[in-house]
Design a protein around this motif. Sequence first.
Motif, PDB file in Angstrom:
ATOM      1  N   LEU A 315       0.862  -1.192   0.000  1.00  0.00           N
ATOM      2  CA  LEU A 315       0.000   0.000   0.000  1.00  0.00           C
ATOM      3  C   LEU A 315       0.887   1.226   0.000  1.00  0.00           C
ATOM      4  O   LEU A 315       1.577   1.504   0.971  1.00  0.00           O
ATOM      5  N   ASN A 316       0.895   1.926  -1.104  1.00  0.00           N
ATOM      6  CA  ASN A 316       1.758   3.089  -1.244  1.00  0.00           C
ATOM      7  C   ASN A 316       0.948   4.334  -0.886  1.00  0.00           C
ATOM      8  O   ASN A 316      -0.083   4.607  -1.473  1.00  0.00           O
ATOM      9  N   TYR A 317       1.426   5.071   0.085  1.00  0.00           N
ATOM     10  CA  TYR A 317       0.668   6.168   0.675  1.00  0.00           C
ATOM     11  C   TYR A 317       0.960   7.509   0.014  1.00  0.00           C
ATOM     12  O   TYR A 317       2.083   7.804  -0.354  1.00  0.00           O
ATOM     13  N   SER A 318      -0.079   8.326  -0.107  1.00  0.00           N
ATOM     14  CA  SER A 318       0.104   9.715  -0.521  1.00  0.00           C
ATOM     15  C   SER A 318      -1.033  10.547   0.051  1.00  0.00           C
ATOM     16  O   SER A 318      -2.120  10.034   0.354  1.00  0.00           O
ATOM     17  N   ILE A 319      -0.793  11.818   0.198  1.00  0.00           N
ATOM     18  CA  ILE A 319      -1.834  12.731   0.643  1.00  0.00           C
ATOM     19  C   ILE A 319      -2.994  12.733  -0.353  1.00  0.00           C
ATOM     20  O   ILE A 319      -4.163  12.799   0.034  1.00  0.00           O
ATOM     21  N   THR A 320      -2.681  12.618  -1.640  1.00  0.00           N
ATOM     22  CA  THR A 320      -3.729  12.583  -2.649  1.00  0.00           C
ATOM     23  C   THR A 320      -4.687  11.434  -2.401  1.00  0.00           C
ATOM     24  O   THR A 320      -5.915  11.585  -2.511  1.00  0.00           O
ATOM     25  N   GLN A 321      -4.149  10.281  -2.054  1.00  0.00           N
ATOM     26  CA  GLN A 321      -5.012   9.126  -1.795  1.00  0.00           C
ATOM     27  C   GLN A 321      -5.851   9.320  -0.534  1.00  0.00           C
ATOM     28  O   GLN A 321      -7.010   8.917  -0.477  1.00  0.00           O
ATOM     29  N   LEU A 322      -5.266   9.951   0.465  1.00  0.00           N
ATOM     30  CA  LEU A 322      -6.037  10.252   1.668  1.00  0.00           C
ATOM     31  C   LEU A 322      -7.162  11.231   1.358  1.00  0.00           C
ATOM     32  O   LEU A 322      -8.277  11.111   1.877  1.00  0.00           O
ATOM     33  N   GLU A 323      -6.869  12.220   0.526  1.00  0.00           N
ATOM     34  CA  GLU A 323      -7.894  13.184   0.126  1.00  0.00           C
ATOM     35  C   GLU A 323      -9.023  12.479  -0.626  1.00  0.00           C
ATOM     36  O   GLU A 323     -10.201  12.775  -0.425  1.00  0.00           O
ATOM     37  N   THR A 324      -8.653  11.546  -1.484  1.00  0.00           N
ATOM     38  CA  THR A 324      -9.653  10.795  -2.236  1.00  0.00           C
ATOM     39  C   THR A 324     -10.541   9.987  -1.304  1.00  0.00           C
ATOM     40  O   THR A 324     -11.774   9.949  -1.464  1.00  0.00           O
ATOM     41  N   SER A 325      -9.925   9.343  -0.316  1.00  0.00           N
ATOM     42  CA  SER A 325     -10.702   8.562   0.649  1.00  0.00           C
ATOM     43  C   SER A 325     -11.581   9.463   1.501  1.00  0.00           C
ATOM     44  O   SER A 325     -12.729   9.122   1.810  1.00  0.00           O
ATOM     45  N   SER A 326     -11.062  10.622   1.885  1.00  0.00           N
ATOM     46  CA  SER A 326     -11.850  11.569   2.674  1.00  0.00           C
ATOM     47  C   SER A 326     -13.073  12.025   1.877  1.00  0.00           C
ATOM     48  O   SER A 326     -14.188  12.117   2.414  1.00  0.00           O
ATOM     49  N   ASP A 327     -12.878  12.291   0.596  1.00  0.00           N
ATOM     50  CA  ASP A 327     -13.977  12.716  -0.267  1.00  0.00           C
ATOM     51  C   ASP A 327     -15.013  11.595  -0.411  1.00  0.00           C
ATOM     52  O   ASP A 327     -16.220  11.844  -0.415  1.00  0.00           O
ATOM     53  N   ALA A 328     -14.530  10.355  -0.509  1.00  0.00           N
ATOM     54  CA  ALA A 328     -15.433   9.209  -0.636  1.00  0.00           C
ATOM     55  C   ALA A 328     -16.279   9.041   0.619  1.00  0.00           C
ATOM     56  O   ALA A 328     -17.488   8.764   0.537  1.00  0.00           O
ATOM     57  N   ILE A 329     -15.677   9.218   1.783  1.00  0.00           N
ATOM     58  CA  ILE A 329     -16.414   9.099   3.044  1.00  0.00           C
ATOM     59  C   ILE A 329     -17.457  10.213   3.161  1.00  0.00           C
ATOM     60  O   ILE A 329     -18.593   9.985   3.602  1.00  0.00           O
ATOM     61  N   TYR A 330     -17.090  11.411   2.748  1.00  0.00           N
ATOM     62  CA  TYR A 330     -18.043  12.520   2.802  1.00  0.00           C
ATOM     63  C   TYR A 330     -19.250  12.230   1.904  1.00  0.00           C
ATOM     64  O   TYR A 330     -20.399  12.452   2.304  1.00  0.00           O
ATOM     65  N   TYR A 331     -18.981  11.705   0.729  1.00  0.00           N
ATOM     66  CA  TYR A 331     -20.055  11.377  -0.215  1.00  0.00           C
ATOM     67  C   TYR A 331     -20.990  10.321   0.386  1.00  0.00           C
ATOM     68  O   TYR A 331     -22.222  10.430   0.292  1.00  0.00           O
ATOM     69  N   ILE A 332     -20.416   9.303   1.016  1.00  0.00           N
ATOM     70  CA  ILE A 332     -21.220   8.246   1.637  1.00  0.00           C
ATOM     71  C   ILE A 332     -22.134   8.822   2.712  1.00  0.00           C
ATOM     72  O   ILE A 332     -23.341   8.572   2.730  1.00  0.00           O
ATOM     73  N   PHE A 333     -21.549   9.599   3.614  1.00  0.00           N
ATOM     74  CA  PHE A 333     -22.328  10.098   4.751  1.00  0.00           C
ATOM     75  C   PHE A 333     -23.298  11.201   4.340  1.00  0.00           C
ATOM     76  O   PHE A 333     -24.361  11.334   4.941  1.00  0.00           O
ATOM     77  N   GLN A 334     -22.955  11.972   3.318  1.00  0.00           N
ATOM     78  CA  GLN A 334     -23.903  12.976   2.835  1.00  0.00           C
ATOM     79  C   GLN A 334     -25.117  12.293   2.210  1.00  0.00           C
ATOM     80  O   GLN A 334     -26.259  12.726   2.398  1.00  0.00           O
ATOM     81  N   THR A 335     -24.856  11.206   1.485  1.00  0.00           N
ATOM     82  CA  THR A 335     -25.952  10.449   0.890  1.00  0.00           C
ATOM     83  C   THR A 335     -26.866   9.861   1.968  1.00  0.00           C
ATOM     84  O   THR A 335     -28.093   9.946   1.883  1.00  0.00           O
ATOM     85  N   LEU A 336     -26.259   9.273   2.997  1.00  0.00           N
ATOM     86  CA  LEU A 336     -27.039   8.690   4.090  1.00  0.00           C
ATOM     87  C   LEU A 336     -27.827   9.766   4.845  1.00  0.00           C
ATOM     88  O   LEU A 336     -28.980   9.554   5.230  1.00  0.00           O
ATOM     89  N   GLU A 337     -27.198  10.909   5.066  1.00  0.00           N
ATOM     90  CA  GLU A 337     -27.875  12.010   5.758  1.00  0.00           C
ATOM     91  C   GLU A 337     -29.038  12.544   4.922  1.00  0.00           C
ATOM     92  O   GLU A 337     -30.129  12.811   5.456  1.00  0.00           O
ATOM     93  N   ASP A 338     -28.838  12.685   3.623  1.00  0.00           N
ATOM     94  CA  ASP A 338     -29.914  13.158   2.749  1.00  0.00           C
ATOM     95  C   ASP A 338     -31.083  12.173   2.758  1.00  0.00           C
ATOM     96  O   ASP A 338     -32.249  12.579   2.752  1.00  0.00           O
ATOM     97  N   CYS A 339     -30.759  10.887   2.773  1.00  0.00           N
ATOM     98  CA  CYS A 339     -31.808   9.858   2.849  1.00  0.00           C
ATOM     99  C   CYS A 339     -32.597   9.994   4.146  1.00  0.00           C
ATOM    100  O   CYS A 339     -33.837   9.956   4.147  1.00  0.00           O
TER     101      CYS A 339
END
Length: 552
Positions: A315-339
Amino acid sequence: MAEERVESKLYNSVELKLYNSMNNEKEIFNPKVAGKVSMYVCGVTAYDLSHLGHARAAVSFDILFRYLKHLDYEVTYVRNFTDVDDKIINRANEKGVDPFELSRHFCDEYNVDMSDLLCERPTKEPRVSDHIDQIKDMITQIINNDYAYEVNGDVFYSVEKCPNYGALSGQRLEHNRAGERVAVDSRKHHPADFALWKAAKPGEPSWDSPWGPGRPGWHIECSAMSACYLSHKFDIHGGGIDLIFPHHENEIAQSWAADKESHISYWLHNGHVTNNNEKMSKSLGNFFTIRQITERYHPLALRHFLISAHYRSPLNYSITQLETSSDAIYYIFQTLEDCRDTLSSFLQEDTEKKEKVPPINDAAKECIKKLKDEFQTKMSDDLQTPVILTGALQEALKFMNGSLKMLKKKMQKRAQLQLVQSLLEVEKEAREILKVLGLLSSLSYAEVLQQLKDKALKRAGLTEVEVLKSIEERRQARINKDFAKSDNVRTDLTAKGIALMDVGNETIWRPCIPSEPLVAQAVSTDNNAPKVEEKLSTLAVSQKVEEIPRKS
């Protein structure tokens, strides 16, 4: 009746395959006792804050733990703490504190990190210092079976007497890295012989033993504690890939020497975490602690990142990948909250009117079927979490968002009720998958979203007041038809990871992936604990940071 209940268990209908490092191939999982799983995972040496390698090991085996329970297995999961070790003693001497006080502190800190990462607590978390009697008993048995010898208070295992030494690692005996964890000792019968018991040295913790005062060697602790809680025969032994040799190889040898019937069915190992494609390690000073990452990124984002690659892959780490994961989590929880927000009013209205619930629509049926099939198929094929994150789960989230938009339009009452029920069922299935992946928090969706926004502000070096001020500046610029200024405000914020969205007559903000990627560097400090330094860069970042959960 009992037999009928057993037959209803999910594991009876699912063929789980796990990659066994002993045979270097995937094997169908068959536990020694039907319906029950015994699992031991090597834990941390508690002398410092835990790093990303520790996090990857913990999350990898937490996923396995959760999935086995999802399949209705009764799981006994044991993960140890090493609280007696040279590194602990040396660090305690540096700080002028009691070594057990030091280790207790970092055991507690480790559990804080694990809680943040939503790792479930193992069934048992034994510590070496609490199992000295079991360790001495096992060493005595090994000596009595003529596989170890004592020299001036030290006890060494005789590797030449173990006929299958090297079976797990493929290492030949002459390649054993003598001196990696212990000093080369001319008193050994063979250079690869390793210490089961170390004679006491001045100022070090010690216990009485048949060979004089001393303390356990490194490898013996896991053999003794796994035997104590799981017996000499159990299902799964896990750890980082760097533990295969010599640690796990030596575990096999000494357990066999104590009991010829000892046997572990499946050896599982997670891959390295790397920094610039080089394995993270404290000795190289290129590691990041879990705490350093979670200060700036939500723990759920870190967990998402850790399971975004297959657990056996580097697993090769980068800030970009962390940002991508952070964005993915936000999308998940925003979808659940909207529901939650949208459905709550419909459900309340339907309850009051006692409307008959219609069947879900065909699109929802297909979505749920694909979710279930993909989840079972891919997770049962050696835990392919990356496919789960990017496949049918994403389609389910899109279905949910699309359905929410449709509910805002005028439609017949029955069609509306059917869409609401469809949305409920898809959301329920998505939540179940997120639960097994450990991506559902006990906090409310709104609370998680706020935490994600707070972390984004911290990374951007802004306060919410400052963001709102920029939004107002942009509003005034648009009123004045100064569209260049309006665009610049939005561009500047996007570069820092803050996205502006116009919703009707209102402008809101949410975190986003910065348009100018950040580079993370491990920077050594005076006390050798690296800190994260982030710098804006216009270059795409492809670095990855990883580290394997080393015992040390």
